[in-house]
Design a protein around this motif. Structure first.
Motif, mmCIF file in Angstrom:
data_model
loop_
_atom_site.group_PDB
_atom_site.id
_atom_site.type_symbol
_atom_site.label_atom_id
_atom_site.label_comp_id
_atom_site.label_asym_id
_atom_site.label_seq_id
_atom_site.Cartn_x
_atom_site.Cartn_y
_atom_site.Cartn_z
ATOM 1 N N ILE A 129 4.109 2.684 -8.588
ATOM 2 C CA ILE A 129 4.034 3.044 -7.169
ATOM 3 C C ILE A 129 4.656 1.986 -6.266
ATOM 4 O O ILE A 129 5.293 2.311 -5.260
ATOM 5 C CB ILE A 129 2.556 3.245 -6.760
ATOM 6 C CG1 ILE A 129 1.944 4.427 -7.502
ATOM 7 C CG2 ILE A 129 2.424 3.460 -5.246
ATOM 8 C CD1 ILE A 129 0.440 4.571 -7.299
ATOM 9 N N LYS A 130 4.499 0.726 -6.591
ATOM 10 C CA LYS A 130 4.702 -0.345 -5.607
ATOM 11 C C LYS A 130 6.125 -0.413 -5.077
ATOM 12 O O LYS A 130 6.333 -0.843 -3.929
ATOM 13 C CB LYS A 130 4.285 -1.692 -6.189
ATOM 14 C CG LYS A 130 5.125 -2.177 -7.366
ATOM 15 C CD LYS A 130 4.579 -3.497 -7.895
ATOM 16 C CE LYS A 130 5.421 -4.032 -9.043
ATOM 17 N NZ LYS A 130 4.857 -5.293 -9.577
ATOM 18 N N GLY A 131 7.124 0.020 -5.842
ATOM 19 C CA GLY A 131 8.493 -0.016 -5.355
ATOM 20 C C GLY A 131 8.790 1.003 -4.279
ATOM 21 O O GLY A 131 9.814 0.903 -3.585
ATOM 22 N N TYR A 132 7.890 1.978 -4.108
ATOM 23 C CA TYR A 132 8.125 3.073 -3.167
ATOM 24 C C TYR A 132 7.074 3.117 -2.069
ATOM 25 O O TYR A 132 7.060 4.053 -1.262
ATOM 26 C CB TYR A 132 8.130 4.417 -3.912
ATOM 27 C CG TYR A 132 9.082 4.418 -5.070
ATOM 28 C CD1 TYR A 132 10.447 4.621 -4.877
ATOM 29 C CD2 TYR A 132 8.630 4.160 -6.364
ATOM 30 C CE1 TYR A 132 11.331 4.588 -5.933
ATOM 31 C CE2 TYR A 132 9.512 4.132 -7.430
ATOM 32 C CZ TYR A 132 10.853 4.336 -7.215
ATOM 33 O OH TYR A 132 11.728 4.305 -8.270
ATOM 34 N N ALA A 133 6.200 2.123 -2.027
ATOM 35 C CA ALA A 133 5.073 2.172 -1.097
ATOM 36 C C ALA A 133 4.893 0.843 -0.396
ATOM 37 O O ALA A 133 5.307 -0.212 -0.883
ATOM 38 C CB ALA A 133 3.793 2.547 -1.844
ATOM 39 N N GLU A 134 4.262 0.908 0.758
ATOM 40 C CA GLU A 134 3.850 -0.295 1.478
ATOM 41 C C GLU A 134 2.380 -0.140 1.854
ATOM 42 O O GLU A 134 1.836 0.957 1.836
ATOM 43 C CB GLU A 134 4.722 -0.504 2.718
ATOM 44 C CG GLU A 134 4.703 0.643 3.696
ATOM 45 C CD GLU A 134 5.748 0.487 4.797
ATOM 46 O OE1 GLU A 134 6.637 -0.373 4.634
ATOM 47 O OE2 GLU A 134 5.670 1.224 5.792
ATOM 48 N N ARG A 135 1.745 -1.269 2.154
ATOM 49 C CA ARG A 135 0.313 -1.291 2.477
ATOM 50 C C ARG A 135 -0.486 -0.533 1.410
ATOM 51 O O ARG A 135 -1.389 0.230 1.712
ATOM 52 C CB ARG A 135 0.061 -0.725 3.864
ATOM 53 C CG ARG A 135 0.564 -1.610 5.007
ATOM 54 C CD ARG A 135 0.344 -0.975 6.352
ATOM 55 N NE ARG A 135 1.344 0.045 6.623
ATOM 56 C CZ ARG A 135 1.250 0.962 7.571
ATOM 57 N NH1 ARG A 135 0.155 1.005 8.333
ATOM 58 N NH2 ARG A 135 2.204 1.844 7.761
ATOM 59 N N LEU A 136 -0.117 -0.772 0.168
ATOM 60 C CA LEU A 136 -0.733 -0.083 -0.958
ATOM 61 C C LEU A 136 -2.086 -0.693 -1.298
ATOM 62 O O LEU A 136 -2.230 -1.912 -1.388
ATOM 63 C CB LEU A 136 0.182 -0.175 -2.179
ATOM 64 C CG LEU A 136 -0.332 0.430 -3.488
ATOM 65 C CD1 LEU A 136 -0.527 1.930 -3.352
ATOM 66 C CD2 LEU A 136 0.637 0.105 -4.632
ATOM 67 N N ARG A 137 -3.089 0.165 -1.483
ATOM 68 C CA ARG A 137 -4.412 -0.276 -1.922
ATOM 69 C C ARG A 137 -4.798 0.541 -3.153
ATOM 70 O O ARG A 137 -4.648 1.772 -3.178
ATOM 71 C CB ARG A 137 -5.443 -0.110 -0.815
ATOM 72 C CG ARG A 137 -5.126 -0.915 0.439
ATOM 73 C CD ARG A 137 -6.287 -0.938 1.418
ATOM 74 N NE ARG A 137 -7.405 -1.713 0.883
ATOM 75 C CZ ARG A 137 -8.526 -1.960 1.555
ATOM 76 N NH1 ARG A 137 -8.689 -1.459 2.776
ATOM 77 N NH2 ARG A 137 -9.497 -2.673 1.014
ATOM 78 N N ILE A 138 -5.302 -0.162 -4.155
ATOM 79 C CA ILE A 138 -5.699 0.459 -5.418
ATOM 80 C C ILE A 138 -7.208 0.316 -5.572
ATOM 81 O O ILE A 138 -7.766 -0.774 -5.398
ATOM 82 C CB ILE A 138 -4.993 -0.215 -6.614
ATOM 83 C CG1 ILE A 138 -3.469 -0.133 -6.462
ATOM 84 C CG2 ILE A 138 -5.456 0.411 -7.924
ATOM 85 C CD1 ILE A 138 -2.878 1.237 -6.626
#
Length: 270
Positions: A222-231
């Motif tokens: 996910i991280k290459g396509y997302a910002e402010r990511l929370r898991i």
């Protein structure tokens, strides 16, 4: 035996028996009541979406639930802000189930709506969920990988238990996540849920494949396509069924850039 065990030939999306999927049995087994893990997921997603849209009063967007299947609460979570929601699924029985909900819906979903209504954005929505569902939801047959031809089409998105639950291939898992995220416009909020280390699953008498992915695999996809990511790790091992270690919920916003998608050469229905 794990359907995705090392050394076994990969079972691909096109090879699974999607037209044997029994949505009635699936709902009866998984969504007859609101489990604690459902309530936890709903609380996180409703806050993620409502906190975002609170800053844009009156904004109306197009949403998509990828691999909607026989689970309405991801779509319900998008209802207050959408003029249109695409419920995308490959399985003919799932599509039939979703279309039935327009005229004679399963009242069991009302309990999931009540969980969402702990936030005023849902509680104050005129007409409740079913009127809005009838007005804005559009059921569409389609494959997640066909989203390669529809980049940046939706401004809000959900994908629950799909990318890791359509084949045993890690490459296909990553491509599924990519296709979902690239179908969203830059800045679009999203929520995606996954089964960690799933060994595959049964619906009625029919087995379906799964890809064994870890929390770090999910984050990396996910991280290459997302910002402010929370898991978030949610629920307990085996709370819903045997054969997984945790549910993983990812909430974030589509990152600008990375607009072009390209599948590897070869079959497009993997």
């Amino acid at each position: 035996m794990s359907l995705g065990s090392p050394g076994n030939p990969a079972q691909l999306n096109a090879e699974a028996r999607w037209d044997a999927f029994d949505p009635v049995a699936y709902v009866r087994k998984n969504y007859r009541t609101v489990l604690p893990v459902d309530a936890e997921i709903i609380s996180i997603v409703r806050a993620h979406f409502s906190d975002h849209f609170r800053g844009f009063p009156g904004l109306r967007v197009r949403g998509i639930d990828v691999g909607a299947g026989a689970n309405l609460y991801p779509t319900f979570a998008m209802l207050p802000w959408c003029d249109e929601i695409t419920l995308l699924d490959r399985s003919t029985p799932n599509l039939h189930y979703l279309k039935q909900q327009f005229d004679r819906h399963d009242h069991g979903w009302d309990a999931f709506w009540r969980e969402l209504c702990l936030d005023d954005a849902y509680a104050t929505m005129h007409g409740g969920p079913w009127q809005r569902f009838g007005d804005v939801a559009r059921v569409e047959q389609g494959d997640i990988f066909a989203l390669v031809d529809r980049p940046e089409q939706w401004q809000l998105g959900t994908m629950f238990f799909v990318a890791e639950s359509l084949s045993t291939s890690y490459e296909r898992f990553r491509k599924g996540v990519e296709c979902f995220l690239r179908s969203l416009t830059p800045g679009a909020p999203f929520a995606a849920a996954f089964m960690e280390h799933s060994e595959g699953y049964w619906v009625g008498e029919t087995p379906f494949p799964a890809c064994d992915v870890s929390e770090s695999d999910i984050r990396d996809s996910i991280k290459g396509y997302a910002e402010r990511l929370r898991i978030y790790r949610v629920g307990e091992p085996g709370e819903v069924r045997p054969g997984y270690t945790s549910m993983i919920l990812a909430c974030g916003f589509r990152r600008a850039g990375n607009s072009r998608m390209a599948l590897p050469a070869g079959r497009s229905d993997l």
